[in-house]
Motif scaffolding. Structure first.
Motif, PDB file in Angstrom:
ATOM      1  N   VAL A  32       0.944  -1.147   0.191  1.00 14.82           N
ATOM      2  CA  VAL A  32       0.040  -0.070   0.097  1.00 14.82           C
ATOM      3  C   VAL A  32       0.861   1.247   0.174  1.00 14.82           C
ATOM      4  CG1 VAL A  32      -0.523   0.331   2.392  1.00 14.82           C
ATOM      5  CG2 VAL A  32      -2.426   0.850   0.819  1.00 14.82           C
ATOM      6  N   GLU A  33       2.115   1.178   0.622  1.00 15.46           N
ATOM      7  CA  GLU A  33       2.916   2.213   0.607  1.00 15.46           C
ATOM      8  C   GLU A  33       3.510   2.597  -0.606  1.00 15.46           C
ATOM      9  OE1 GLU A  33       6.374   1.972   3.285  1.00 15.46           O
ATOM     10  OE2 GLU A  33       7.001   4.025   2.707  1.00 15.46           O
ATOM     11  N   MET A  34       3.776   1.480  -1.333  1.00 12.13           N
ATOM     12  CA  MET A  34       4.236   1.458  -2.862  1.00 12.13           C
ATOM     13  C   MET A  34       3.148   2.215  -3.744  1.00 12.13           C
ATOM     14  SD  MET A  34       6.240  -1.910  -3.617  1.00 12.13           S
ATOM     15  CE  MET A  34       6.664  -1.460  -5.393  1.00 12.13           C
ATOM     16  N   VAL A  35       1.878   1.823  -3.702  1.00 10.66           N
ATOM     17  CA  VAL A  35       0.924   2.425  -4.584  1.00 10.66           C
ATOM     18  C   VAL A  35       0.649   3.722  -4.186  1.00 10.66           C
ATOM     19  CG1 VAL A  35      -1.820   2.475  -4.792  1.00 10.66           C
ATOM     20  CG2 VAL A  35      -0.428   0.389  -4.478  1.00 10.66           C
ATOM     21  N   HIS A  36       0.732   4.356  -2.697  1.00  8.90           N
ATOM     22  CA  HIS A  36       0.722   5.497  -2.230  1.00  8.90           C
ATOM     23  C   HIS A  36       2.009   6.325  -2.991  1.00  8.90           C
ATOM     24  CE1 HIS A  36       0.041   8.947   0.084  1.00  8.90           C
ATOM     25  NE2 HIS A  36       1.228   9.114   0.466  1.00  8.90           N
ATOM     26  N   LEU A  37       3.179   5.993  -2.604  1.00  6.69           N
ATOM     27  CA  LEU A  37       4.389   6.453  -3.421  1.00  6.69           C
ATOM     28  C   LEU A  37       4.151   6.789  -5.056  1.00  6.69           C
ATOM     29  CD1 LEU A  37       6.964   4.975  -1.232  1.00  6.69           C
ATOM     30  CD2 LEU A  37       6.370   7.221  -1.014  1.00  6.69           C
ATOM     31  N   SER A  89      12.929  11.201  -7.193  1.00 10.92           N
ATOM     32  CA  SER A  89      13.516  10.447  -5.933  1.00 10.92           C
ATOM     33  C   SER A  89      12.417   9.530  -5.452  1.00 10.92           C
ATOM     34  CB  SER A  89      14.189  11.405  -5.022  1.00 10.92           C
ATOM     35  OG  SER A  89      13.498  11.915  -4.391  1.00 10.92           O
ATOM     36  N   ILE A  90      11.426   9.886  -5.335  1.00 12.34           N
ATOM     37  CA  ILE A  90      10.264   9.271  -4.955  1.00 12.34           C
ATOM     38  C   ILE A  90       9.925   7.826  -5.863  1.00 12.34           C
ATOM     39  CG2 ILE A  90       7.872   9.204  -4.291  1.00 12.34           C
ATOM     40  CD1 ILE A  90       7.812  12.019  -3.614  1.00 12.34           C
ATOM     41  N   ALA A  91       9.973   8.475  -7.252  1.00  7.52           N
ATOM     42  CA  ALA A  91       9.727   7.284  -8.181  1.00  7.52           C
ATOM     43  C   ALA A  91      10.856   6.147  -7.811  1.00  7.52           C
ATOM     44  CB  ALA A  91      10.103   7.703  -9.506  1.00  7.52           C
ATOM     45  N   GLN A 134      12.700   0.564  -5.421  1.00  4.10           N
ATOM     46  CA  GLN A 134      13.693  -0.190  -4.571  1.00  4.10           C
ATOM     47  C   GLN A 134      12.680  -1.032  -3.476  1.00  4.10           C
ATOM     48  OE1 GLN A 134      15.838   3.070  -2.675  1.00  4.10           O
ATOM     49  NE2 GLN A 134      17.167   3.206  -4.454  1.00  4.10           N
ATOM     50  N   LYS A 135      11.493  -0.436  -3.457  1.00  7.49           N
ATOM     51  CA  LYS A 135      10.577  -1.004  -2.365  1.00  7.49           C
ATOM     52  C   LYS A 135      10.164  -2.506  -2.935  1.00  7.49           C
ATOM     53  CE  LYS A 135       8.489   1.221   1.377  1.00  7.49           C
ATOM     54  NZ  LYS A 135       9.317   0.404   2.207  1.00  7.49           N
ATOM     55  N   ASP A 136      10.073  -2.546  -4.160  1.00 14.19           N
ATOM     56  CA  ASP A 136       9.430  -3.715  -4.963  1.00 14.19           C
ATOM     57  C   ASP A 136      10.601  -5.060  -4.750  1.00 14.19           C
ATOM     58  OD1 ASP A 136       7.685  -4.918  -6.675  1.00 14.19           O
ATOM     59  OD2 ASP A 136       9.060  -4.907  -8.346  1.00 14.19           O
ATOM     60  N   SER A 150       2.705  -0.721  -9.217  1.00 12.21           N
ATOM     61  CA  SER A 150       3.034   0.316  -8.680  1.00 12.21           C
ATOM     62  C   SER A 150       4.367   0.714  -9.152  1.00 12.21           C
ATOM     63  CB  SER A 150       3.356   0.507  -7.132  1.00 12.21           C
ATOM     64  OG  SER A 150       2.109  -0.146  -6.600  1.00 12.21           O
ATOM     65  N   THR A 151       5.219  -0.256  -9.332  1.00 16.49           N
ATOM     66  CA  THR A 151       6.603  -0.045  -9.970  1.00 16.49           C
ATOM     67  C   THR A 151       6.447   0.713 -11.538  1.00 16.49           C
ATOM     68  OG1 THR A 151       7.557  -1.772  -8.531  1.00 16.49           O
ATOM     69  CG2 THR A 151       8.903  -1.153 -10.599  1.00 16.49           C
TER      70      THR A 151
END
Lengths: 212, 212
Positions: free
Chosen positions: B122-127, B138-140, B145-147, B192-193
């Motif tokens: 959910v954080e990835m979707v949000h970001l 930088s957010i992208a 990285q979170k993936d 999200s990625t």
């Protein structure tokens, strides 16, 4: 008179057909890996690199056409659909690779139900590319109808796996991988449906589908 | 001077933000369903209808912009990326619905590992939506990285399920559903990625990613 625009649209068409063939080759190879208990991961990975490159080429070509030609109506829809179709093709390729990866890591029995699902799916992929090449609405509709068959087969395989696990829980990894492969086929069928729906949109201007 | 073109691009932007919020709402509701063992299927289905409509609206708007304005360079990339991003958002919505469907049919325990996976996703979707809104590279990159984290969590959950099934095969349906939900989260993370990669493309002109 044959214009530069016509030439670009013909190139777009033939590049899409090439990408479709790559896609079919990948999925057929992943099924061969299942059938023959062989590791084709490297071969499919190589094709996937080509598929990605081809997607990039078609994206660039679409951008060029949009920029230089400013197409309207049916032509604009065609470029627009091409952009959507290549995403679905690329995802089909990814999933063929996912299937090959599972088989590489743990070989499994190719059972009848999965065989049926694989052949229904590969037929959908084939028809979705065929309806694009021929710009044929009736073929596009046959793809959509086949999707229900694949969904039912997935449901049955899920039930098989649940039943199988209750009897033989030591084989759980095999069952899980079996189910994952079935899930990938189901998703490939969804992407074929998307392609058929984009072909329909490009011909009629009506977008019928929900993507998945 | 504020042109009609600028206005159209602003509308595109705000409609994309709206679609992103719908997406986030759906995924958060599917997690709430998991946490509270509640059936939110109908609510999520309603949101999915809105999401599909919103996708259609944005598609139409992009077509209008392409037709009327023939944007070039950065603006063309923005329209092009918008078309790609809405496909990913629509797929995220579909998967939130898939999760809710599984929970509706068979409730399951919300365990720590899945909880970690859900919150990372959910954080990835949000970001990914945030990097679009702020056009922030930088957010992208933080999304990409979170993936890897989510992929690792999926792998661990798969191992948990295999181990769990070996011990308690009577609960196989619960384990299978648990794994399916984890798989949907993994796919949501992939989408999200993709969104983050399309934002990067729209800013820099470089397409970094492979879609999945």
């Amino acid at each position: 008179m044959r214009t530069f625009f016509n030439t670009q649209m013909e190139v777009l068409n033939s590049e899409l057909i090439k990408m479709g063939s790559l896609c079919e080759e990948m999925i057929e190879l992943s099924i061969k890996a299942l059938q023959e208990h062989q590791d084709f991961y490297k071969e499919i990975l190589k094709l996937e690199t080509q598929l990605d490159r081809q997607e990039r080429n078609i994206q660039d070509l679409c951008m060029q056409i949009l920029l230089q030609q400013q197409p309207v109506a049916g032509d604009l829809r065609k470029v627009y659909s091409a952009l959507k179709i290549i995403s679905d093709m690329e995802r089909i390729g990814d999933m063929a690779l996912d299937i090959a990866k599972i088989i590489k890591e743990s070989p499994l029995e190719y059972q009848e139900r999965l065989e049926n699902m694989a052949s229904a799916t590969v037929e959908m992929v084939h028809l979705s590319i065929d309806c694009f090449i021929k710009q044929d609405l009736s073929i596009a509709h046959s793809v959509t109808q086949k999707d229900d068959v694949v969904d039912k087969l997935f449901y049955q395989i899920k039930q098989d796996v649940i039943a199988g696990l209750s009897k033989n829980s030591q084989e759980s990894e095999v069952f899980i991988n079996y189910l994952m492969i079935a899930k990938y086929f189901e998703k490939i069928a969804d992407h074929s449906t998307n392609i058929a729906e984009w072909v329909e949109y490009s011909i009629t201007g009506n977008y019928v589908g929900e993507e998945e």
